[in-house]
Every structure is written in C-alpha cells, then in structure tokens.
Write an enzyme that holds these catalytic residues in place. Structure first.
Site, short mmCIF file in Angstrom:
data_model
loop_
_atom_site.label_atom_id
_atom_site.label_comp_id
_atom_site.label_asym_id
_atom_site.label_seq_id
_atom_site.Cartn_x
_atom_site.Cartn_y
_atom_site.Cartn_z
N SER A 12 -20.03 -4.46 -10.47
CA SER A 12 -19.47 -3.56 -11.47
C SER A 12 -18.55 -4.25 -12.48
O SER A 12 -18.42 -3.77 -13.59
CB SER A 12 -18.73 -2.41 -10.78
OG SER A 12 -17.77 -2.91 -9.89
N HIS A 16 -24.70 0.98 -10.87
CA HIS A 16 -24.91 0.54 -12.25
C HIS A 16 -26.36 0.21 -12.56
O HIS A 16 -26.66 -0.32 -13.62
CB HIS A 16 -24.00 -0.66 -12.56
CG HIS A 16 -22.56 -0.34 -12.38
ND1 HIS A 16 -21.79 0.28 -13.34
CD2 HIS A 16 -21.75 -0.49 -11.30
CE1 HIS A 16 -20.57 0.46 -12.87
NE2 HIS A 16 -20.52 0.01 -11.64
N LYS A 27 -22.73 7.89 -13.86
CA LYS A 27 -22.82 6.78 -14.82
C LYS A 27 -24.04 7.02 -15.71
O LYS A 27 -24.02 7.91 -16.55
CB LYS A 27 -22.81 5.46 -14.05
CG LYS A 27 -21.40 5.26 -13.49
CD LYS A 27 -21.21 4.18 -12.49
CE LYS A 27 -19.74 4.15 -12.07
NZ LYS A 27 -19.50 3.53 -10.78
C1 LIG Z 1 -18.43 3.82 -9.79
C2 LIG Z 1 -18.89 3.16 -8.55
C3 LIG Z 1 -18.89 3.83 -7.34
C4 LIG Z 1 -18.26 5.18 -7.17
O1 LIG Z 1 -19.06 6.18 -7.68
P1 LIG Z 1 -18.36 7.56 -8.13
O2 LIG Z 1 -19.48 8.52 -8.18
O3 LIG Z 1 -17.75 7.29 -9.46
O4 LIG Z 1 -17.36 7.90 -7.08
C5 LIG Z 1 -19.45 3.20 -6.25
N1 LIG Z 1 -19.95 1.96 -6.33
C6 LIG Z 1 -19.92 1.26 -7.48
C7 LIG Z 1 -20.49 -0.12 -7.52
C8 LIG Z 1 -19.38 1.84 -8.63
O5 LIG Z 1 -19.32 1.14 -9.75
#
Ligand SMILES: *Cc1c(COP(=O)(O)O)cnc(C)c1O
Length: 407
Positions: A187, A215, A246
């Site tokens: 990330s 992602h 996302k």
């Molecule tokens: C954003 C993210 C999460 C968490 O997801 P949410 O739905 O925002 O709680 C988990 N793993 C990774 C790699 C992320 O970037």
C-alpha cells in the site's frame, strides 16, 4: 453539578507529553476536512485542489449510477441493518452481493465484511491460532499485522518480498497449520508481491496463502478481477481478501475462497459476528459498482495510461519507487522533508500526502502519489510540472535519501 476532583497531573502530563513528542518528531497528524465529494478535484478550506491522495483508483466514489443504486435501496430497505449478520442483519441484498463478488473474482464462495480491517483480523484469527505458524511480509498492512498478533499463532516475519528468506523460514520446523500472509500490491510502495512464487512455496510446504488485494481489486487484471487474474492464478489453498472502499468506490470488504475455508471463517470470525451488518444501501451500491467495473473497462485503460505518463514525465528529474500500479511514491527520508514538499505542492493547489512512520519504516518518509481514472492527462501534466519545479534535488538520487530541513 457535583464537585469533582481534577485529574492528577501525572495523567494530564502523560497525554500532553505524548502530543509534544509527536510534534517534535514531525509525526503529529491532523485531518483535512473535505467540503464536497471525493474526486480528482476536492474542496477544502474554501479552495479547490487537484488531489492525488485518494484510493478511489477508478473514480467511482461519486459515480451517479452507484449513488442512484444506494438511494433506491434506502426506499426498499431503510438505512440500518439493525443486527449482526448472524442474527437478522443479513438481508437479501447482502446475500446477492456475496454471490456476485464470488462470481466476479472467479472463486467458489465469498463472505462480506464491513471493512478490510475487520476482514483481515477476522480471517486470520479464524484460520490460525495458538500452535499454528504465520509467515508475514515485513511491509504488510497494519490490519494484517494486527490480525497475526491477535491470532496468538507464532509469527515469522520475512524481509519484504524476499522469497529466499521465506523459503528458509518455511524449511524450518513449524507447528500446526502454516499460513503465509501478504499484501498483493503494497500500500505504501506500490509494488506487486511475487504471487506465483509465493503460491509455489505454499504448495511445496503445504501452507495456505492469504492475499490482501486491497489495491488490486477492480484495478489489476484485464477485467479488474484483481491480482489472481493479473497472474492467472487459481488454487484452493488461496484465501483472497478484496476491499470495496478503494477501486470499488464504496466501503467494506470480502473474503473469497473454497467453500470449506469460507464456511470456517463464517462460523468463527468475531469481527463479523460481533459487529452490526453493513447498511443495505452499501450492498446495493456495491452491486452496481461491480456492474460498472465490468462495463467501464476504459477506466482501467485510462488509469494505465496515466501511470505511464507520470513515470516517463518525472523520470528525468525525480526518482519514484519502482511501481507499475496507481501508487507512485517518492521517498524523501526525513519526516520534515516529506512534510515540506507536500506543503509546497499544496501552495500550488496540488494535494499529495506525506506518509510518515509508523505507516512506513523510519527514515523513509515519502510522498505517496496515487493516480485515478478520474484524473485527466492535463491534470497529471500539472502534477509533473509541480514536481519538477519543487523537487528537492536529492530526490533524483538513490532513494531513500535524507534531506536537511530546508530541502
Ligand atoms: C486500506 C487497506 C485495508 C483496510 O481496508 P478498509 O476497508 O479500508 O478497512 C487493508 N489492507 C490494505 C493493504 C489496505 O490498503
């Protein structure tokens, strides 16, 4: 009002000192208040900015069809689910969403969670416990790390994407079930985990492979089905987690895999069982988002073009981390250097977040540029120009580098 004793100085000092320490280390954080929808251009403090901050990779967070689906669902289902999914919170729209998610990623079964954070903790703790062994990439997301800690399994961390180190660790004796856990797209670095090699190692050492595709879902692969489509991988030992806040533009997450694994997670995941089911309008919005993901392939193509444009546009004067994804970080080193660079861009009307520890390792503070299909080529050119004018010279050299206060 009753007269009460003031809190002891010891307690007050503890919290005041904590804030003071954060400020001294350039680690104090504050939240920006957005005055409208998430988009390529956002309003804050009464001014419009060009934003490279969100994970809304396909520009779906304010998509009219998806918003309309949420509004229609309110008329049908109201706004609250009212109970845990295990009691009466699991509605028809959630059930349909799980079936469509499984079909979308091409796996036998899926289970919906309220967030990726909850999914990762719930999944890891359902699959591994005391007496088991978890292998975890050093740059894994905080929610994976917290899941491994809560599970009480033995955790063996391996150096980032270092397959020789992982193999060495797997070749040593271990008790119980073996579970390898990794981000698919890291990330804060944007690089993609070597999933074919990870799967081969898991097969060789009879381990499960859990992949967090936060992602990659919606973005990677020809049809946006994520990292498994990107690599053409399929295996019953894969546990796939996709998040839906996302690229999918809404909120929530899901786990997908074999029927037996998903049934085990459903029976045991405390972050699902002891939490109210998500509002049905979100599930309806997500159903529409899945349709948009399939129908509007141009969004992925446009995003790919923007990634190429940015990389070649800055290659001559700044060094970005090697990433083929929408996450394009520029490592600056010192916290203050990242903050100052981010502030200079903001003064030009461009938002790029400065990412500092503990989100990234000490001494690797960075700008995290994230691109979206909502951006135009002109907007990416504006970013390239702003980076060129403002780039500290050292950013062109080997990253990570530490700059002095004046950058
Ligand atoms: C954003 C993210 C999460 C968490 O997801 P949410 O739905 O925002 O709680 C988990 N793993 C990774 C790699 C992320 O970037």
């Amino acid at each position: 009002m009753a007269v009460t004793e003031p809190m002891s100085e010891r307690i007050n000092n503890r919290f005041a000192d904590h804030i003071k320490d954060l400020r001294q280390q350039d680690l104090f954080r504050y939240r920006r208040v957005l005055e409208g929808a998430q988009s390529a251009r956002v309003r804050l403090e009464g001014r419009e900015y060009l934003s490279f901050c969100s994970n809304d990779y396909l520009g779906l967070a304010n998509h009219p069809r998806i918003a309309a689906a949420a509004k229609a669902a309110i008329d049908k289902y109201g706004v609250g689910a009212g109970a845990s999914g295990m009691v009466t919170g699991h509605m028809q729209v959630h059930e349909t969403l799980e079936a469509d998610l499984a079909r979308f990623v091409g796996l036998p079964r899926a289970m919906h969670f309220a967030s990726g954070y909850q999914a990762n903790i719930g999944v890891i703790c359902s699959l591994a416990g005391r007496g088991d062994t978890i292998y975890s990439d050093a740059l894994n997301h905080a929610s994976l790390i917290d899941g491994t800690r809560l599970s009480r399994a033995e955790v063996r961390r391996y150096a980032h994407a270092d397959m020789a180190a992982l193999e060495q660790s797997l070749s040593e004796a271990a008790s119980g079930l073996r579970l390898v856990v990794t981000d698919s797209v890291f990330s804060m670095d944007g690089d993609i985990a070597p999933l074919p090699r990870l799967l081969a190692l898991c097969e060789q050492y009879d381990a499960l492979l859990m992949v967090d595709d936060a992602h990659g879902f919606g973005v990677l692969g020809e049809h946006g089905r994520g990292c498994l489509e990107h690599f053409g991988l399929a295996s019953e030992r894969i546990i796939y987690v996709g998040t839906l806040g996302k690229a999918a533009g809404v909120a929530g997450a899901f786990v997908a895999g074999s029927d037996a694994l998903v049934e085990n997670i459903l029976q045991r995941a405390r972050t699902y069982m002891f939490s109210t089911a998500t509002p049905p309008m979100l599930a309806a919005a997500l159903l529409e988002s899945l349709r948009v993901l399939s129908e509007e392939a141009w969004r992925r193509e446009h995003l790919r073009a923007l990634i190429g444009q940015l990389k070649s546009g800055v290659a001559a004067y700044a060094r970005l981390l090697p990433s083929q994804t929408a996450i394009q970080p520029m490592v600056l080193g010192a916290n203050a250097a990242a903050l100052e660079f981010s502030a200079r861009l903001k003064a030009r009307g461009i938002l790029v977040p400065a990412i500092r520890p503990p989100t990234v390792p000490e001494g690797t503070a960075r700008l995290r540029i994230s691109l979206s299909a909502a951006h135009s080529m002109d907007e990416v050119n504006a970013l390239i120009e702003a980076l060129r004018v403002n780039a500290p010279r050292a950013a062109a050299e080997q990253a990570p580098v530490v700059l002095d206060k004046k950058g």
